[in-house]
Scaffold this active site. Sequence first.
Site, PDB file in Angstrom:
ATOM      1  N   TYR A 162     -17.118 -27.252   4.608  1.00  0.00           N
ATOM      2  CA  TYR A 162     -15.710 -27.638   4.493  1.00  0.00           C
ATOM      3  C   TYR A 162     -15.589 -29.157   4.389  1.00  0.00           C
ATOM      4  O   TYR A 162     -14.841 -29.684   3.568  1.00  0.00           O
ATOM      5  CB  TYR A 162     -14.931 -27.125   5.708  1.00  0.00           C
ATOM      6  N   LYS A 166     -13.905 -31.313   1.212  1.00  0.00           N
ATOM      7  CA  LYS A 166     -12.774 -32.221   1.351  1.00  0.00           C
ATOM      8  C   LYS A 166     -13.166 -33.675   1.104  1.00  0.00           C
ATOM      9  O   LYS A 166     -12.343 -34.476   0.636  1.00  0.00           O
ATOM     10  CB  LYS A 166     -12.136 -32.056   2.731  1.00  0.00           C
TER      11      LYS A 166
END
Length: 285
Positions: A162, A166
């Site tokens: 993740y 991002k």
Amino acid sequence: MTSHPAISHPALAAGRAAVITGGASGVGLAAARKFAAMGMRVCLADVNAEALERAAASIEGPAVVTVPTDVSDPASVDRLRDAAYAAFNEVAVLMNNAGTSPGGGPFDHPEGWRRVLNVNLFGVINGVQSFTQRMIDQHRPCAIINTGSKQGITCPPGDTAYNVSKAGVKVLTEGLAHALRNTPGCQVTAHLLVPGSTFTGMTRATSKPPGAWMPEQVIDFMLPALAAGDFYIICPDNDVSRAIDNRRIQWAADDIIRNRPALSRWHPDYRDAFAAFVAPLPPVP
């Protein structure tokens, strides 16, 4: 933020059109409701067709269309673009907001890695590559808003996949902003929206944690930042102020400058030093 911001970004005007991915819930749906309340026409995109229809039914505005979309598939995003232009003949705001979790650690859950990168990173890449030139060619003020995360800046241990997705959105959006401002005659701006702790459909909690903001608070924070022309729209929450965020970001950058161990904020040898670095800050009001 500038001292005297405009009332709103010029792309956010009655009669203009917004496309929002991940629009069936959370921050995306909150943005759709706010834009519609401003008199904008809205195109909602999400992978879940039934959730899209429920979301559309909850929006009061001049025009709301829904397009089931898999943002990880470039052809699906192109179909979204074509549907939006067919409905509205323009796109003033593109909000690449669709996201998913969890991913995985550095050496586990390869299937989670692929899913998270395909949605969180390639979903934004696909949106940028499909829509940007068409928006430039409109020769009108427009905005592209990509939803990032503080986890893509300070990279806490845990869900490395993740974080990577991002971090990629941050770098992509920085490059997009640079390219747009160096394109002659371009009236499209790019912005990185970085929510704090937010109670959305992605969270596993069944009730809102005390420290979390609601999605509507994120959008209310975003709008004046867009009006001011901010690129980095870093939202606080009920637990973390912007001053605390600044210290955390500074510490992460100093890991490189000072040649500290990676992610030293979570290293036992640096726990006390980081606490002292943050300690002088006042509590969240």
